[in-house]
Each structure stands twice: as structure tokens, then as C-alpha cells.
Motif scaffolding. Structure first.
Motif, PDB file in Angstrom:
ATOM      1  N   ILE A  16       0.837  -1.211  -0.027  1.00 41.93           N
ATOM      2  CA  ILE A  16      -0.177  -0.121   0.011  1.00 41.93           C
ATOM      3  C   ILE A  16       0.752   1.329  -0.158  1.00 41.93           C
ATOM      4  CG2 ILE A  16      -1.654   1.381   1.350  1.00 41.93           C
ATOM      5  CD1 ILE A  16      -2.871  -1.369   2.354  1.00 41.93           C
ATOM      6  N   ILE A  17       2.105   1.306   0.795  1.00 41.64           N
ATOM      7  CA  ILE A  17       2.619   2.416   0.906  1.00 41.64           C
ATOM      8  C   ILE A  17       4.216   2.364   0.243  1.00 41.64           C
ATOM      9  CG2 ILE A  17       3.969   3.768   2.460  1.00 41.64           C
ATOM     10  CD1 ILE A  17       1.075   3.810   2.928  1.00 41.64           C
ATOM     11  N   PHE A  18       4.796   1.398   0.252  1.00 46.88           N
ATOM     12  CA  PHE A  18       6.447   1.201   0.011  1.00 46.88           C
ATOM     13  C   PHE A  18       6.528   1.133  -1.686  1.00 46.88           C
ATOM     14  CE2 PHE A  18      10.231  -0.857  -0.974  1.00 46.88           C
ATOM     15  CZ  PHE A  18      11.078   0.014  -0.831  1.00 46.88           C
ATOM     16  N   ILE A  19       5.702   0.229  -2.308  1.00 52.45           N
ATOM     17  CA  ILE A  19       5.792  -0.293  -3.764  1.00 52.45           C
ATOM     18  C   ILE A  19       5.291   1.030  -4.406  1.00 52.45           C
ATOM     19  CG2 ILE A  19       4.970  -1.714  -5.535  1.00 52.45           C
ATOM     20  CD1 ILE A  19       6.984  -3.005  -3.732  1.00 52.45           C
ATOM     21  N   PRO A  20       4.131   1.475  -4.278  1.00 50.94           N
ATOM     22  CA  PRO A  20       3.668   2.593  -5.073  1.00 50.94           C
ATOM     23  C   PRO A  20       4.840   3.991  -4.909  1.00 50.94           C
ATOM     24  CG  PRO A  20       1.898   2.207  -3.901  1.00 50.94           C
ATOM     25  CD  PRO A  20       2.913   1.300  -3.280  1.00 50.94           C
ATOM     26  N   ALA A  21       5.265   4.133  -3.741  1.00 52.75           N
ATOM     27  CA  ALA A  21       6.289   5.199  -3.669  1.00 52.75           C
ATOM     28  C   ALA A  21       7.712   5.141  -4.502  1.00 52.75           C
ATOM     29  CB  ALA A  21       6.714   5.404  -2.137  1.00 52.75           C
ATOM     30  N   LEU A  22       7.921   3.680  -4.532  1.00 54.70           N
ATOM     31  CA  LEU A  22       9.076   3.192  -5.062  1.00 54.70           C
ATOM     32  C   LEU A  22       9.031   3.429  -6.400  1.00 54.70           C
ATOM     33  CD1 LEU A  22      12.032   1.919  -5.231  1.00 54.70           C
ATOM     34  CD2 LEU A  22      10.898  -0.260  -4.956  1.00 54.70           C
ATOM     35  N   ILE A  23       7.787   3.010  -7.139  1.00 53.87           N
ATOM     36  CA  ILE A  23       7.566   2.970  -8.708  1.00 53.87           C
ATOM     37  C   ILE A  23       7.584   4.371  -9.095  1.00 53.87           C
ATOM     38  CG2 ILE A  23       5.858   2.685 -10.327  1.00 53.87           C
ATOM     39  CD1 ILE A  23       5.241   0.043  -8.982  1.00 53.87           C
ATOM     40  N   LEU A  25       9.295   6.981  -7.549  1.00 55.98           N
ATOM     41  CA  LEU A  25      10.737   7.448  -7.449  1.00 55.98           C
ATOM     42  C   LEU A  25      11.517   6.933  -8.724  1.00 55.98           C
ATOM     43  CD1 LEU A  25      13.048   8.737  -5.964  1.00 55.98           C
ATOM     44  CD2 LEU A  25      13.410   6.289  -4.956  1.00 55.98           C
ATOM     45  N   ILE A  26      11.126   5.695  -9.082  1.00 54.21           N
ATOM     46  CA  ILE A  26      12.147   5.238 -10.334  1.00 54.21           C
ATOM     47  C   ILE A  26      11.655   6.049 -11.504  1.00 54.21           C
ATOM     48  CG2 ILE A  26      12.338   3.050 -11.574  1.00 54.21           C
ATOM     49  CD1 ILE A  26      12.126   1.500  -9.078  1.00 54.21           C
ATOM     50  N   GLY A  27      10.079   6.292 -11.536  1.00 59.65           N
ATOM     51  CA  GLY A  27       9.870   6.658 -12.844  1.00 59.65           C
ATOM     52  C   GLY A  27      10.270   8.289 -12.820  1.00 59.65           C
ATOM     53  N   THR A  28      10.242   9.031 -11.710  1.00 57.54           N
ATOM     54  CA  THR A  28      10.583  10.256 -11.622  1.00 57.54           C
ATOM     55  C   THR A  28      12.078  10.502 -12.153  1.00 57.54           C
ATOM     56  OG1 THR A  28       8.719  10.910 -10.083  1.00 57.54           O
ATOM     57  CG2 THR A  28      10.484  12.409 -10.226  1.00 57.54           C
ATOM     58  N   LEU A  29      13.008   9.762 -11.382  1.00 60.12           N
ATOM     59  CA  LEU A  29      14.271   9.910 -11.371  1.00 60.12           C
ATOM     60  C   LEU A  29      14.842   9.200 -13.056  1.00 60.12           C
ATOM     61  CD1 LEU A  29      15.706   8.403  -8.019  1.00 60.12           C
ATOM     62  CD2 LEU A  29      15.645  10.694  -8.852  1.00 60.12           C
ATOM     63  N   GLY A  30      14.038   8.429 -13.695  1.00 60.09           N
ATOM     64  CA  GLY A  30      14.182   8.143 -14.828  1.00 60.09           C
ATOM     65  C   GLY A  30      14.039   9.358 -16.027  1.00 60.09           C
ATOM     66  N   GLN A  31      12.767   9.902 -15.663  1.00 60.96           N
ATOM     67  CA  GLN A  31      12.605  11.183 -16.593  1.00 60.96           C
ATOM     68  C   GLN A  31      13.744  12.358 -16.283  1.00 60.96           C
ATOM     69  OE1 GLN A  31      10.041  11.712 -18.580  1.00 60.96           O
ATOM     70  NE2 GLN A  31       9.499   9.503 -18.516  1.00 60.96           N
ATOM     71  N   ILE A  32      13.979  12.485 -14.970  1.00 57.67           N
ATOM     72  CA  ILE A  32      15.154  13.430 -14.680  1.00 57.67           C
ATOM     73  C   ILE A  32      16.539  13.208 -15.249  1.00 57.67           C
ATOM     74  CG2 ILE A  32      16.532  14.501 -13.122  1.00 57.67           C
ATOM     75  CD1 ILE A  32      14.174  14.320 -11.033  1.00 57.67           C
ATOM     76  N   TYR A  33      16.884  11.912 -15.164  1.00 58.56           N
ATOM     77  CA  TYR A  33      18.212  11.554 -15.718  1.00 58.56           C
ATOM     78  C   TYR A  33      18.171  10.985 -17.068  1.00 58.56           C
ATOM     79  CZ  TYR A  33      19.583  12.780 -10.927  1.00 58.56           C
ATOM     80  OH  TYR A  33      19.808  13.507 -10.008  1.00 58.56           O
ATOM     81  N   GLY A  34      16.949  10.667 -17.583  1.00 58.47           N
ATOM     82  CA  GLY A  34      16.835  10.305 -18.934  1.00 58.47           C
ATOM     83  C   GLY A  34      17.246   8.791 -19.293  1.00 58.47           C
ATOM     84  N   PHE A  35      16.867   8.204 -18.369  1.00 59.92           N
ATOM     85  CA  PHE A  35      17.118   6.395 -18.410  1.00 59.92           C
ATOM     86  C   PHE A  35      15.746   5.851 -18.560  1.00 59.92           C
ATOM     87  CE2 PHE A  35      17.464   6.962 -13.886  1.00 59.92           C
ATOM     88  CZ  PHE A  35      16.574   6.035 -13.235  1.00 59.92           C
ATOM     89  N   GLU A  36      15.731   4.508 -19.055  1.00 59.44           N
ATOM     90  CA  GLU A  36      14.488   3.848 -19.466  1.00 59.44           C
ATOM     91  C   GLU A  36      14.216   3.222 -18.182  1.00 59.44           C
ATOM     92  OE1 GLU A  36      11.429   2.219 -21.083  1.00 59.44           O
ATOM     93  OE2 GLU A  36      12.725   3.431 -22.023  1.00 59.44           O
ATOM     94  N   THR A  37      12.838   3.314 -17.698  1.00 58.23           N
ATOM     95  CA  THR A  37      12.414   2.992 -16.594  1.00 58.23           C
ATOM     96  C   THR A  37      11.226   1.791 -16.882  1.00 58.23           C
ATOM     97  OG1 THR A  37      10.641   4.633 -16.260  1.00 58.23           O
ATOM     98  CG2 THR A  37      12.994   4.931 -15.326  1.00 58.23           C
ATOM     99  N   GLU A  38      10.811   1.511 -17.963  1.00 53.79           N
ATOM    100  CA  GLU A  38       9.474   0.798 -18.203  1.00 53.79           C
ATOM    101  C   GLU A  38       9.997  -0.680 -17.613  1.00 53.79           C
ATOM    102  OE1 GLU A  38       6.602  -0.513 -21.828  1.00 53.79           O
ATOM    103  OE2 GLU A  38       8.386   0.825 -22.336  1.00 53.79           O
ATOM    104  N   LYS A  39      10.674  -1.414 -18.028  1.00 56.22           N
ATOM    105  CA  LYS A  39      11.107  -2.732 -17.627  1.00 56.22           C
ATOM    106  C   LYS A  39      11.181  -2.811 -16.049  1.00 56.22           C
ATOM    107  CE  LYS A  39      13.210  -4.277 -21.875  1.00 56.22           C
ATOM    108  NZ  LYS A  39      14.521  -4.737 -22.453  1.00 56.22           N
ATOM    109  N   ILE A  40      11.753  -1.825 -15.374  1.00 59.70           N
ATOM    110  CA  ILE A  40      12.047  -2.040 -14.032  1.00 59.70           C
ATOM    111  C   ILE A  40      10.475  -1.870 -13.303  1.00 59.70           C
ATOM    112  CG2 ILE A  40      12.870  -0.836 -12.022  1.00 59.70           C
ATOM    113  CD1 ILE A  40      15.230   0.243 -13.938  1.00 59.70           C
ATOM    114  N   ILE A  41       9.749  -0.905 -13.802  1.00 57.44           N
ATOM    115  CA  ILE A  41       8.513  -0.411 -13.264  1.00 57.44           C
ATOM    116  C   ILE A  41       7.558  -1.714 -13.564  1.00 57.44           C
ATOM    117  CG2 ILE A  41       6.297   1.004 -13.513  1.00 57.44           C
ATOM    118  CD1 ILE A  41       8.317   3.122 -13.757  1.00 57.44           C
ATOM    119  N   LEU A  42       7.349  -2.108 -14.445  1.00 58.56           N
ATOM    120  CA  LEU A  42       6.711  -3.569 -14.944  1.00 58.56           C
ATOM    121  C   LEU A  42       7.146  -4.582 -14.277  1.00 58.56           C
ATOM    122  CD1 LEU A  42       6.176  -3.243 -18.729  1.00 58.56           C
ATOM    123  CD2 LEU A  42       4.534  -2.719 -17.135  1.00 58.56           C
TER     124      LEU A  42
END
Length: 66
Positions: A16-23, A25-42
Motif C-alpha cells: 500500500i505504501i512502499f511499492i507505489p512510492a518506489l515506482i 521514485l524510479i519513474g521520476t528519476l528516470g525522467q530527470i536523468y533520461g534512463f529507461e524505466t519501463e522494464k523496472i516498473i513493470l
């Protein structure tokens, strides 16, 4: 299958808390630093869906009194 209360609460908090926050974070950092996050998030989403199903089954069995 019925999980003990401590494990159930930890998994529920994680789902309920950790996984949505982690997803997020990863998506946001991917946008900021320009790396592919789709496979990690999926991957994280698939694992959390599986764990959520296990927790749901455990909760159902607990409420039935098994």
C-alpha cells in the motif's frame, strides 16, 4: 494458507505504501536523468501484483476461519 499477523501487516504496508512510492521514485528519476524505466516498473508491478494476490488469499482464508 494463512500468513501470521506480523508478516501480513508488513506485506500490506509494502503493497500500500512502499511499492507505489518506489515506482513513483524510479519513474521520476528516470525522467530527470533520461534512463529507461519501463522494464523496472513493470517488473516491480508484476511482483507486487503476485504478492497482493497471496496476501488477499491469506486474508480471505483468515476471515473464513481456516
Amino acid at each position: 494458507m494463512v500468513l501470521n499477523d506480523k508478516i501480513y501487516k508488513i506485506l500490506k504496508w509494502g503493497l500500500i505504501i512502499f511499492i507505489p512510492a518506489l515506482i513513483t521514485l524510479i519513474g521520476t528519476l528516470g525522467q530527470i536523468y533520461g534512463f529507461e524505466t519501463e522494464k523496472i516498473i513493470l517488473t516491480i508491478s508484476a511482483i507486487s501484483t503476485f504478492v497482493g494476490a497471496i496476501v488477499g488469499i491469506s486474508n480471505h482464508n483468515y476471515n473464513k476461519g481456516e
